[in-house]
Design an enzyme around this catalytic site. Sequence first.
Site, PDB file in Angstrom:
ATOM      1  CG  LEU A  77      44.071   5.525  69.862  1.00 12.79           C
ATOM      2  CD1 LEU A  77      45.656   6.586  70.060  1.00 12.79           C
ATOM      3  CD2 LEU A  77      44.690   4.087  69.470  1.00 12.79           C
ATOM      4  CB  CYS A 134      46.718   5.925  65.814  1.00 16.08           C
ATOM      5  SG  CYS A 134      44.668   5.762  65.709  1.00 16.08           S
ATOM      6  CG  ASN A 196      48.515   2.013  62.847  1.00 19.40           C
ATOM      7  OD1 ASN A 196      47.377   1.273  62.655  1.00 19.40           O
ATOM      8  ND2 ASN A 196      48.529   2.238  63.612  1.00 19.40           N
ATOM      9  N   GLY A 269      45.235  -9.232  62.355  1.00 17.46           N
ATOM     10  CA  GLY A 269      44.843  -8.515  62.736  1.00 17.46           C
ATOM     11  C   GLY A 269      42.721  -8.151  62.938  1.00 17.46           C
TER      12      GLY A 269
END
Length: 307
Positions: A77, A134, A196, A269
């Site tokens: 992140l 995440c 995710n 993605g």
Amino acid sequence: MTSSGLNMSVNIGGIKMKNPVTTASGTFGFGPEYSPYVDINRLGAVVVKGTTLKPRLGNATPRIVETPSGILNSIGLQNPGVDYLVEHYVPYFKSLQVPVIVNISGDTVEDYAKVAEKLDAAGGVAGLEVNISCPNVKKGGMAFGSHPSMAAEVTAAVRAATDLPVIVKLSPNVTDITAVAEAVAKAGADALSLINTLLGMAIDIDKGRPVLGNVMGGLSGPAVKPVAVRAVWQVYKAVQLPIIGMGGIANAADAIEFILAGASAVAVGTANFANPRATVDIIEGIERYMKEKGIRDINRLVGAAHG
């Protein structure tokens, strides 16, 4: 309606998209990075990089390794923080003709709420994608998304902090993804995005050590698509919320598979790294499919495989 008379528009929890194709957070920067390669205004929406309350430097390098049919990443992140985003990127968001969704994350429940408040006040943001999934951060992230009660707590806090549509991004690294989906739906989510990345790792056999600086990372790309389609299928049957499906979508056929499973929209993605125009190629491919099949409204395809 498109110029060919097709209705490609969808509504994701109050976010009106002119077509069902958006970007997956973390693969498209904040938007300007891809503007030389793709007409961003052709997309249904843009989901920008994960944003936290304070700037984050990210994980130790190496952060990305290619694997068969996908990649492992452990970016951690890395981002400049919400205040920087509001000052430097929100004016750009306001210039676009597509809704911009900001992916938000935090170490604590309070962090999520504070980021939501700041983005709500900034304007120029169409919705929030709440990242509780995440796998590459030690605090928050997947820890929140692994437990229905914690996922609900984060969702409720964000819901209370903003009037913007709240989209909760779910992790596949759980025993029952429908239990988490049901919990966040009851807590006030307007939509869901899934999946995710899958937690994975790789080892350098010459060095005898893990490749990634963080040891483990998130697997994405075509390798995870069957897992993602399965998750969309299960959650579509369990929860009455619109779904943004993602995980290995590289072409229009992949996108249509997700829509038939129950996704109202799809996010691209890993494919953006190999083909920066993948999103637009997929929009055009969906249009061709609809013409060939005589389908005038994309919404007729959503969940159609359930019979």
